[in-house]
Design a protein around this motif. Structure first.
Motif, PDB file in Angstrom:
ATOM      1  N   ARG A 263      -1.946  -2.247  -0.212  1.00 16.35           N
ATOM      2  CA  ARG A 263      -0.526  -1.924  -0.404  1.00 16.35           C
ATOM      3  C   ARG A 263      -0.040  -2.357  -1.780  1.00 16.35           C
ATOM      4  NH1 ARG A 263       4.384  -4.775   2.507  1.00 16.35           N
ATOM      5  NH2 ARG A 263       6.043  -3.298   2.031  1.00 16.35           N
ATOM      6  N   ALA A 264      -0.449  -3.554  -2.207  1.00 16.22           N
ATOM      7  CA  ALA A 264      -0.039  -4.048  -3.522  1.00 16.22           C
ATOM      8  C   ALA A 264      -0.545  -3.140  -4.632  1.00 16.22           C
ATOM      9  CB  ALA A 264      -0.552  -5.469  -3.719  1.00 16.22           C
ATOM     10  N   LEU A 265      -1.838  -2.818  -4.603  1.00 15.48           N
ATOM     11  CA  LEU A 265      -2.435  -2.009  -5.669  1.00 15.48           C
ATOM     12  C   LEU A 265      -1.866  -0.597  -5.669  1.00 15.48           C
ATOM     13  CD1 LEU A 265      -4.593  -2.111  -7.911  1.00 15.48           C
ATOM     14  CD2 LEU A 265      -6.229  -1.218  -6.242  1.00 15.48           C
ATOM     15  N   LEU A 266      -1.701  -0.010  -4.492  1.00 17.37           N
ATOM     16  CA  LEU A 266      -1.169   1.348  -4.412  1.00 17.37           C
ATOM     17  C   LEU A 266       0.272   1.414  -4.915  1.00 17.37           C
ATOM     18  CD1 LEU A 266      -2.519   2.600  -0.953  1.00 17.37           C
ATOM     19  CD2 LEU A 266      -3.234   3.367  -3.226  1.00 17.37           C
ATOM     20  N   THR A 267       1.052   0.384  -4.629  1.00 23.13           N
ATOM     21  CA  THR A 267       2.455   0.402  -5.065  1.00 23.13           C
ATOM     22  C   THR A 267       2.560   0.260  -6.578  1.00 23.13           C
ATOM     23  OG1 THR A 267       3.077  -0.590  -2.941  1.00 23.13           O
ATOM     24  CG2 THR A 267       4.736  -0.578  -4.672  1.00 23.13           C
ATOM     25  N   VAL A 268       1.744  -0.607  -7.169  1.00 21.43           N
ATOM     26  CA  VAL A 268       1.727  -0.721  -8.629  1.00 21.43           C
ATOM     27  C   VAL A 268       1.276   0.597  -9.254  1.00 21.43           C
ATOM     28  CG1 VAL A 268       0.611  -1.862 -10.583  1.00 21.43           C
ATOM     29  CG2 VAL A 268       1.422  -3.218  -8.650  1.00 21.43           C
ATOM     30  N   ALA A 269       0.242   1.221  -8.681  1.00 20.35           N
ATOM     31  CA  ALA A 269      -0.230   2.505  -9.196  1.00 20.35           C
ATOM     32  C   ALA A 269       0.853   3.575  -9.070  1.00 20.35           C
ATOM     33  CB  ALA A 269      -1.482   2.943  -8.439  1.00 20.35           C
ATOM     34  N   THR A 270       1.582   3.556  -7.972  1.00 19.89           N
ATOM     35  CA  THR A 270       2.650   4.532  -7.767  1.00 19.89           C
ATOM     36  C   THR A 270       3.747   4.359  -8.815  1.00 19.89           C
ATOM     37  OG1 THR A 270       2.176   4.597  -5.394  1.00 19.89           O
ATOM     38  CG2 THR A 270       4.333   5.388  -6.092  1.00 19.89           C
ATOM     39  N   ALA A 271       4.066   3.118  -9.149  1.00 20.43           N
ATOM     40  CA  ALA A 271       5.063   2.868 -10.201  1.00 20.43           C
ATOM     41  C   ALA A 271       4.556   3.357 -11.551  1.00 20.43           C
ATOM     42  CB  ALA A 271       5.394   1.379 -10.254  1.00 20.43           C
ATOM     43  N   LEU A 272       3.282   3.121 -11.853  1.00 24.99           N
ATOM     44  CA  LEU A 272       2.713   3.588 -13.123  1.00 24.99           C
ATOM     45  C   LEU A 272       2.715   5.112 -13.208  1.00 24.99           C
ATOM     46  CD1 LEU A 272      -0.331   1.166 -13.428  1.00 24.99           C
ATOM     47  CD2 LEU A 272       1.594   1.295 -15.028  1.00 24.99           C
ATOM     48  N   GLY A 273       2.599   5.783 -12.073  1.00 26.94           N
ATOM     49  CA  GLY A 273       2.610   7.241 -12.046  1.00 26.94           C
ATOM     50  C   GLY A 273       3.995   7.843 -11.967  1.00 26.94           C
ATOM     51  N   GLY A 274       5.028   6.995 -11.840  1.00 30.66           N
ATOM     52  CA  GLY A 274       6.396   7.509 -11.768  1.00 30.66           C
ATOM     53  C   GLY A 274       6.685   8.252 -10.474  1.00 30.66           C
ATOM     54  N   ARG A 275       5.966   7.918  -9.416  1.00 29.08           N
ATOM     55  CA  ARG A 275       6.144   8.576  -8.121  1.00 29.08           C
ATOM     56  C   ARG A 275       7.007   7.720  -7.204  1.00 29.08           C
ATOM     57  NH1 ARG A 275       2.365  12.579  -6.698  1.00 29.08           N
ATOM     58  NH2 ARG A 275       1.887  13.812  -8.551  1.00 29.08           N
TER      59      ARG A 275
END
Length: 443
Positions: A263-275
């Protein structure tokens, strides 16, 4: 249980850290009308001195009757001596996704009304029945480790501006209607609540045939605990450079079967992708397979490149489908879902950097990033010029945006959201005006 409605209102008011002005969102339906009346009745007690109420009805203008219904709520509020405002959704409505669009517009208009009426928070009449439906719907599409079972949060920060509170989530609609009937107060029925074209209506009909009597869900407390564990993992294992590149050891990244780390990694990745939302289940499974491997390589998921080299994993926005943003003098706009740009002078144009952007790239290299990662990341940074391109760099304020949380932040996710905000060089989110699950955990 009419007394349960008043008791819930009193318990809610006791949860505030200080007396406040509360804006009640009132549609005219039983839930919101019961909420307004219960809070008004509870505030008659001396212990709630300093509290006050205001009310707002959002007229979505989707039915011809909506204007007169809003006026009826205004009259009811006036009878109680409560200031009331009607906020109307003007302009054309979308042909598809109308419920989602109406929800977004509703909160936008409520936030504006709260500011105009001097309210410290907004309250809505969502009930245990609504919660049960929400959990059922999210369970059908949850890809984030079962966190949809938490349902709606009792508190939600809208637009980083104002907290929306839901004091009736443990009450059944039938109890609220009994409360209103006992006081001789009627309510409106929205015909859309019977339209099977909408998913919630279909789920409601299916749940109505179930013998299961809904009870309060522990999911919110469990999700808050997961948020705290995820936040600790973020603080320990992830670094973000210039709001563009996340860095984590491959060994830690490979622990993808830990639900809190995932969950932590996916949420950071989602923020980096602007999603706004985490990737779908199939994407998560594909990403998990890649992360379990120890081989160097690259994978793209959710607009983000996952780049593994020499025991380190780097995440950054892929250099495709980057938008063009034009904003007028003094205006604000969101670019690529990742940055909020405010013009401090003339009209501006925001694009991706057309050249490597040597200064930014050098900063990334100085931070220890490989040349290739630094170059790719600098190419997806915002490049801002005046509209006529007469200046190399225009006068603007740029702030990174955390897309999963900057519009709607559930209260039980605030610990993790704060950790991500700090990671991206931002201030923490504002605290809610009430003691809640999260406040108890922090205490």
């Amino acid at each position: 249980m009419p007394d349960a409605v008043i008791d819930a209102a009193r318990q809610f008011l006791r949860s505030f850290t200080k007396p406040s002005r509360v804006l009640v969102a009132v549609s005219g339906g039983s839930d919101s009308k019961g909420l307004l009346l219960a809070l008004h009745s509870a505030l008659g007690a001396a212990e709630y001195e300093g509290f006050s109420l205001a009310a707002c009805t959002v007229d979505h203008a989707l039915r011809t009757e909506s204007a007169s219904e809003a006026e009826a709520v205004a009259s009811f509020s006036a009878e109680l001596g409560i200031p009331h405002r009607i906020a109307r959704w003007e302009g054309e409505k979308p042909a598809t996704g109308i419920q989602a669009a109406a929800r977004n517009k509703r909160y936008e208009l409520l936030a504006a009304a709260a500011e105009a009426l001097g309210a410290d928070c907004i309250v809505t009449g969502h009930t245990l029945d609504d919660q049960r439906e929400t959990i059922a719907m999210r369970g059908l599409r949850d890809a984030g480790g079962g966190h949809g079972a938490a349902g709606m949060a009792a508190s939600m920060l809208y637009g980083r501006r104002i907290w929306v509170l839901r004091p009736f989530l443990d009450l059944r609609r039938a109890d609220i209607r009994s409360f209103l009937e006992g006081r001789g107060v009627g309510w409106l029925e929205d015909p859309s609540n019977a339209n099977p074209e909408f998913e919630r209506v279909r789920v409601r009909a299916r749940l109505a045939t179930s013998d299961n009597v809904p009870g309060p869900s522990p999911g919110g407390r469990q999700r808050a605990a997961s948020s705290a564990r995820s936040a600790a993992l973020i603080e320990k294992h992830i670094r973000v450079h210039d709001a563009l590149v996340a860095e984590v050891s491959s060994r830690q990244a490979g622990d993808i079967d830990d639900p809190d780390w995932r969950r932590a990694l996916l949420t950071v990745a989602t923020a980096l992708g602007g999603r706004d939302h985490l990737p779908a289940r199939a994407t998560v499974e594909r990403l998990a397979g890649f992360l379990r491997s120890a081989e160097p390589g690259r994978l793209t998921a959710g607009r983000v490149v996952i780049d593994r080299r020499s025991g380190v994993l780097y995440l950054y926005r892929e250099a495709r489908n980057l938008p063009l943003l034009e904003i007028g003098p003094g205006e604000k706009g969101v670019w690529d879902g990742r940055f909020t740009v405010t013009s401090k002078g003339p009209a501006l144009t925001v694009t991706a950097a057309p050249a490597p952007g040597e200064r930014r790239m050098q900063r990334l290299i100085d931070a220890g990033l490989p040349m290739g990662v630094a170059k790719r990341a600098s190419l997806v940074a915002p490049h801002i010029v005046t509209a006529d391109a007469t200046l190399e760099e225009a006068s603007a304020e740029v702030e990174c945006r955390i897309a999963p949380y900057d519009t709607f932040l559930p209260g039980f996710d605030r610990i993790m959201a704060d950790a991500i905000a700090v990671l991206f060089g931002r201030d923490r989110y504002r605290a809610p005006p009430v003691r809640d699950v999260l406040t108890e955990m922090e205490g």
